[in-house]
Design an enzyme around this catalytic site. Structure first.
Site, PDB file in Angstrom:
ATOM      1  N   ARG A  70       0.676  -1.310   0.128  1.00 61.49           N
ATOM      2  CA  ARG A  70       0.052   0.023  -0.034  1.00 61.49           C
ATOM      3  C   ARG A  70       0.706   1.143   0.017  1.00 61.49           C
ATOM      4  O   ARG A  70       1.625   1.392   0.885  1.00 61.49           O
ATOM      5  CB  ARG A  70      -0.889   0.039   1.251  1.00 61.49           C
ATOM      6  CG  ARG A  70      -1.837   1.304   1.503  1.00 61.49           C
ATOM      7  CD  ARG A  70      -2.991   1.528   0.389  1.00 61.49           C
ATOM      8  NE  ARG A  70      -3.514   2.792   0.754  1.00 61.49           N
ATOM      9  CZ  ARG A  70      -4.601   3.020   1.479  1.00 61.49           C
ATOM     10  NH1 ARG A  70      -5.006   1.942   2.172  1.00 61.49           N
ATOM     11  NH2 ARG A  70      -5.204   4.117   1.223  1.00 61.49           N
ATOM     12  N   ARG A  72      -6.488   0.528  -4.389  1.00 62.29           N
ATOM     13  CA  ARG A  72      -5.556   0.081  -3.529  1.00 62.29           C
ATOM     14  C   ARG A  72      -5.379  -1.177  -3.300  1.00 62.29           C
ATOM     15  O   ARG A  72      -6.389  -2.029  -3.365  1.00 62.29           O
ATOM     16  CB  ARG A  72      -5.989   0.565  -1.926  1.00 62.29           C
ATOM     17  CG  ARG A  72      -7.124   0.106  -1.484  1.00 62.29           C
ATOM     18  CD  ARG A  72      -7.850   1.373  -0.320  1.00 62.29           C
ATOM     19  NE  ARG A  72      -8.006   2.464  -1.136  1.00 62.29           N
ATOM     20  CZ  ARG A  72      -8.483   3.582  -0.356  1.00 62.29           C
ATOM     21  NH1 ARG A  72      -8.801   3.400   0.846  1.00 62.29           N
ATOM     22  NH2 ARG A  72      -8.491   4.761  -1.246  1.00 62.29           N
ATOM     23  N   ASP A 108      -6.384  -1.947   2.437  1.00 59.47           N
ATOM     24  CA  ASP A 108      -6.751  -0.913   3.196  1.00 59.47           C
ATOM     25  C   ASP A 108      -7.255  -1.593   4.636  1.00 59.47           C
ATOM     26  O   ASP A 108      -8.220  -2.347   4.486  1.00 59.47           O
ATOM     27  CB  ASP A 108      -8.080  -0.032   2.742  1.00 59.47           C
ATOM     28  CG  ASP A 108      -8.375   1.077   3.258  1.00 59.47           C
ATOM     29  OD1 ASP A 108      -7.569   1.880   3.858  1.00 59.47           O
ATOM     30  OD2 ASP A 108      -9.549   1.446   3.339  1.00 59.47           O
ATOM     31  N   ASP A 122      -8.514  -0.345   8.441  1.00 62.04           N
ATOM     32  CA  ASP A 122      -9.131   0.771   9.411  1.00 62.04           C
ATOM     33  C   ASP A 122      -9.448   0.272  10.470  1.00 62.04           C
ATOM     34  O   ASP A 122     -10.127  -0.525  10.758  1.00 62.04           O
ATOM     35  CB  ASP A 122     -10.412   1.261   8.438  1.00 62.04           C
ATOM     36  CG  ASP A 122     -10.357   2.123   7.246  1.00 62.04           C
ATOM     37  OD1 ASP A 122      -8.982   2.711   7.008  1.00 62.04           O
ATOM     38  OD2 ASP A 122     -11.201   1.891   6.185  1.00 62.04           O
TER      39      ASP A 122
END
Length: 161
Positions: free
Chosen positions: A84, A94, A97, A99
């Site tokens: 990334r 991407r 990811d 989060d």
């Protein structure tokens, strides 16, 4: 002391499902992080103005002894390890990811981190995987995952076999 944290995973470049599996294993190997639950994978349409492939999204629950910022650092390091590059483009394609969606019952916002993650309540690609692993979880200041999911349209998010 251990805290339950909820983490969203996604990507739309390359062999995403294998990469998500590998990222989950990598996170489980980080000292102070233990993966306790994982959702199914979901194919979800991309957000934002950039034309790009569909995403594959998932969620995991972890028990962690790391503070919220150290956990965020572990997530960012894992993203980098899997290729990334954060170039400042929002909602673009991407490789991976990660989060931090929720960290125990903490509500916080500073220059690096906001938990619960902003916009959870409007995103089926976050709520569907969370409902797999923690439908009764209460996101501080937002409500119960199952109730939040019931309030939005999740028809475009397809569970993968």
């Amino acid at each position: 002391m251990s805290v339950v944290a909820l983490i969203g995973l996604g990507g739309n470049l390359g062999d995403v499902r294998s990469r998500l599996d590998a990222a989950i294993e990598a996170l489980d190997a980080v000292p102070g992080i233990r993966v306790t639950a994982r959702s199914r994978f979901y194919r979800t349409p991309p957000w934002g103005p950039v034309a790009q492939p569909d995403f594959v999204n998932a969620a995991i629950a972890v028990d962690t002894s790391l503070d919220a910022h150290a956990l965020l650092d572990a997530l960012l390091a894992t993203e980098r390890a899997f290729g990334r590059v954060r170039d400042g483009e929002r909602w673009g394609p991407r490789t991976l990811d990660l989060d931090l969606l929720a960290y125990g019952d903490i509500v916080m916002a500073d220059e690096r981190l906001t938990v619960p993650h902003p916009r959870i309540a409007e995103r089926a690609f976050v709520l569907l995987p969370l409902a797999d692993i923690a439908p009764g979880a209460v996101l501080p200041g937002l409500g119960q995952v199952a109730g939040l999911l019931a309030a939005i349209d999740a028809a475009e998010c397809i569970p993968l076999a």
